[in-house]
Design a protein around this motif. Structure first.
Motif, short mmCIF file in Angstrom:
data_model
loop_
_atom_site.label_atom_id
_atom_site.label_comp_id
_atom_site.label_asym_id
_atom_site.label_seq_id
_atom_site.Cartn_x
_atom_site.Cartn_y
_atom_site.Cartn_z
N LEU A 95 -96.10 7.10 62.06
CA LEU A 95 -95.57 8.57 62.41
C LEU A 95 -96.65 9.64 62.36
O LEU A 95 -97.02 10.22 62.76
CB LEU A 95 -94.37 9.13 61.46
CG LEU A 95 -93.98 10.32 61.95
CD1 LEU A 95 -93.51 10.80 63.03
CD2 LEU A 95 -92.65 10.54 60.62
N ARG A 96 -97.34 9.29 61.02
CA ARG A 96 -98.54 10.25 60.80
C ARG A 96 -99.41 10.30 61.84
O ARG A 96 -100.17 11.30 61.89
CB ARG A 96 -98.79 10.21 59.14
CG ARG A 96 -98.08 10.63 58.23
CD ARG A 96 -98.24 10.66 56.94
NE ARG A 96 -97.97 9.40 56.49
CZ ARG A 96 -99.13 8.40 56.14
NH1 ARG A 96 -100.30 8.94 56.14
NH2 ARG A 96 -98.63 7.21 55.69
N GLU A 97 -99.88 9.03 62.05
CA GLU A 97 -100.96 8.95 63.26
C GLU A 97 -100.62 9.65 64.67
O GLU A 97 -101.09 10.22 65.27
CB GLU A 97 -101.16 7.27 63.33
CG GLU A 97 -102.33 7.01 62.48
CD GLU A 97 -102.47 5.59 62.40
OE1 GLU A 97 -101.99 4.66 63.26
OE2 GLU A 97 -103.27 4.89 61.26
N ALA A 98 -99.16 9.39 64.73
CA ALA A 98 -98.74 9.95 66.25
C ALA A 98 -98.67 11.51 66.01
O ALA A 98 -99.05 12.22 66.91
CB ALA A 98 -97.14 9.48 66.39
N ILE A 99 -98.61 12.01 64.86
CA ILE A 99 -98.37 13.46 64.69
C ILE A 99 -100.03 13.84 64.80
O ILE A 99 -100.35 14.95 65.47
CB ILE A 99 -97.78 14.01 63.58
CG1 ILE A 99 -96.26 13.66 63.37
CG2 ILE A 99 -98.06 15.43 63.05
CD1 ILE A 99 -95.80 13.64 62.02
N ALA A 100 -100.82 13.42 64.19
CA ALA A 100 -102.31 13.71 64.24
C ALA A 100 -102.82 13.34 65.38
O ALA A 100 -103.48 14.36 66.05
CB ALA A 100 -103.08 12.68 63.30
N GLY A 101 -102.41 12.46 66.33
CA GLY A 101 -102.72 12.36 67.82
C GLY A 101 -102.59 13.51 68.62
O GLY A 101 -103.34 14.17 69.30
N TRP A 102 -100.86 13.89 68.43
CA TRP A 102 -100.81 15.19 69.12
C TRP A 102 -101.41 16.27 68.58
O TRP A 102 -101.59 17.14 69.57
CB TRP A 102 -99.12 15.41 68.78
CG TRP A 102 -98.67 16.39 69.67
CD1 TRP A 102 -98.06 16.44 71.11
CD2 TRP A 102 -98.16 17.81 69.22
NE1 TRP A 102 -97.81 17.69 71.20
CE2 TRP A 102 -97.77 18.57 70.33
CE3 TRP A 102 -98.30 18.47 67.71
CZ2 TRP A 102 -97.43 19.96 70.07
CZ3 TRP A 102 -98.03 19.78 67.59
CH2 TRP A 102 -97.73 20.45 69.02
N LEU A 103 -101.58 16.71 67.50
CA LEU A 103 -102.35 17.75 67.12
C LEU A 103 -103.74 17.78 67.50
O LEU A 103 -104.26 18.85 68.04
CB LEU A 103 -102.47 17.84 65.41
CG LEU A 103 -100.97 18.31 64.82
CD1 LEU A 103 -101.29 18.01 63.32
CD2 LEU A 103 -100.67 19.74 65.25
#
Ligand SMILES: Cc1ncc(COP(=O)(O)O)c(C=O)c1O
Length: 394
Positions: free
Chosen positions: A70-78
């Motif tokens: 999840l944290r990687e997906a959020i970082a990717g989106w940001l």
């Protein structure tokens, strides 16, 4: 039993307050609700499938800070959205929606003293309710900064007295803003971050409407931070899937910012918070990685902006929302307008003053406004907006 006095000035929340206003009054037509900002477009089609696959996760305590995926997906989106390079391990924390994080951030980040004095927390006025709760818990000064037509619907923090800015610890600001639908420009963000650096406060940037816009994506605080090269500790950004992905019930949000700030938030949450359940984190990871459903959603909002401009464009003082899904319509008196909308046409709308507090000069911003949520499907909304214009402006 004695209850604490520190919340005694807290009014009823906006929805029970409206119920009190309208109770006992009969609707003039089939009731239609335009109060709550709960998106009513379809949720992404992968939600049920992932929940089913991951259901075993309910048997385990979830990770406080969010799974790596999840944290990687959020970082990717940001990274894709704002060009921000954030470390998923140390700069991101998952939240049960952004509201709890907006409140808890004050507890985690506001010092006992600032410049040897009682710290101040600044909030726009009108505001989103969660910005105002940390201060009474902490015994900090809550200072309301007008965000009205005169200020371009965004608070002018740079016009505040030096004495106040020196003891300011935290500044809440929303863009796109609720209730006004105003968007902070890159210059606005840069100036605010510059002010934060000069006075040593942290900006809590609420960007949960960032994906609901007309044509141009609203600039984000992270973009401004990179341009201005400000200290990452001066900023924490909040966002969620509630509006972007039509998943308000999933309660999946995040905070992202400086390593020290996020570490403080993780610590507090580890002791007293409720992590996001594992299956929900899995759905959220997928949602942040997918833009197709977000683009489809935006097309529907575009139709609503056009509809609102067409129906209210001639109303003197109508300010077309730049983004988000609220109309912030001018009226003589918000409560009177809410009663007329209900009794005349069965429409539920919110008086603007319910989102504001009286400022130091006794002015209550939003008194001459109503907030109207354009969340219903466009075909249902069309008739309701026409009825609203008839009852408020004919
Ligand atoms: C301005 C603003 N911030 C934050 C939130 C909280 O949203 P959530 O907790 O669903 O992420 C809302 C919800 O309506 C909002 O309007």
């Amino acid at each position: 039993m004695t209850f604490p006095g520190r919340f005694s000035s807290l009014p009823d929340y906006v929805f029970p307050r409206l119920r009190k206003l309208l109770d006992g009054r009969a609707p003039g037509a089939e009731p239609f609700d335009m109060t709550i900002g709960e998106p009513r477009h379809g949720m992404p089609d992968f939600v049920a499938e992932i929940m089913a696959e991951e259901v075993g996760g309910f048997a385990r305590y979830p990770k406080n800070e969010g799974t790596e995926a999840l944290r990687e997906a959020i970082a990717g989106w940001l990274g894709r959205r704002y060009g921000a390079a954030l470390d998923p391990d140390s700069q991101i924390i998952s939240l049960n929606g952004s509201r709890e994080g907006l409140f808890h951030a004050a507890l985690a980040l506001c010092p006992e003293e600032k410049a040897g004095q009682r710290p101040a927390i600044l909030t726009p006025n009108p505001f989103y309710g969660a910005y105002t709760l940390g201060a009474p818990v902490l015994g900090a000064d809550l200072h309301f900064v007008s965000a009205t037509e005169e200020t371009g619907y965004l608070p002018r923090f740079d016009a505040l007295p030096e004495e106040l800015l020196q003891r300011t610890a935290l500044v809440y600001v929303g863009s796109p803003s609720n209730p006004h639908g105003a968007v902070a420009s890159m210059d606005y963000w840069e100036a605010l971050l510059g002010l934060a650096e000069r006075h040593g406060f942290t900006v809590l940037a609420d960007e949960c409407y960032s994906e609901i816009y007309r044509d141009v994506p609203p600039p984000g605080a992270f973009e401004a931070m990179q341009r201005a090269g400000t200290d990452p500790e001066r900023l924490v950004v909040f966002n969620s899937l509630s509006k972007r992905s039509n998943l308000p019930g999933l309660r999946a949000g995040f905070a992202a910012g400086g390593k020290d700030a996020i570490a403080r938030m993780k610590l507090l949450r580890a002791w007293g918070g409720a992590p996001l359940p594992g299956p929900i984190q899995a759905v959220a990871a997928r949602a942040w990685s997918d833009e197709t459903h977000v683009e489809g959603n935006r097309l529907l909002y575009r139709q609503k902006y056009d509809l609102a401009d067409e129906i209210f464009g001639e109303v003197p003082g109508y300010a077309p929302p730049e983004a988000g899904f609220f109309l912030w319509l001018p009226v003589d008196d918000g409560e009177d307008a809410a009663i007329r909308a209900w009794e005349g046409q069965g429409l539920r709308i919110l008086p603007g003053a319910y989102f504001a507090r009286g400022d130091a000069d006794g002015v209550l911003p939003g008194t001459g406004r109503v907030r109207v949520a354009m969340v219903a499907p466009v075909d249902d909304l069309r008739g309701a907006l026409h009825r609203l214009r008839d009852v408020l402006y004919d």
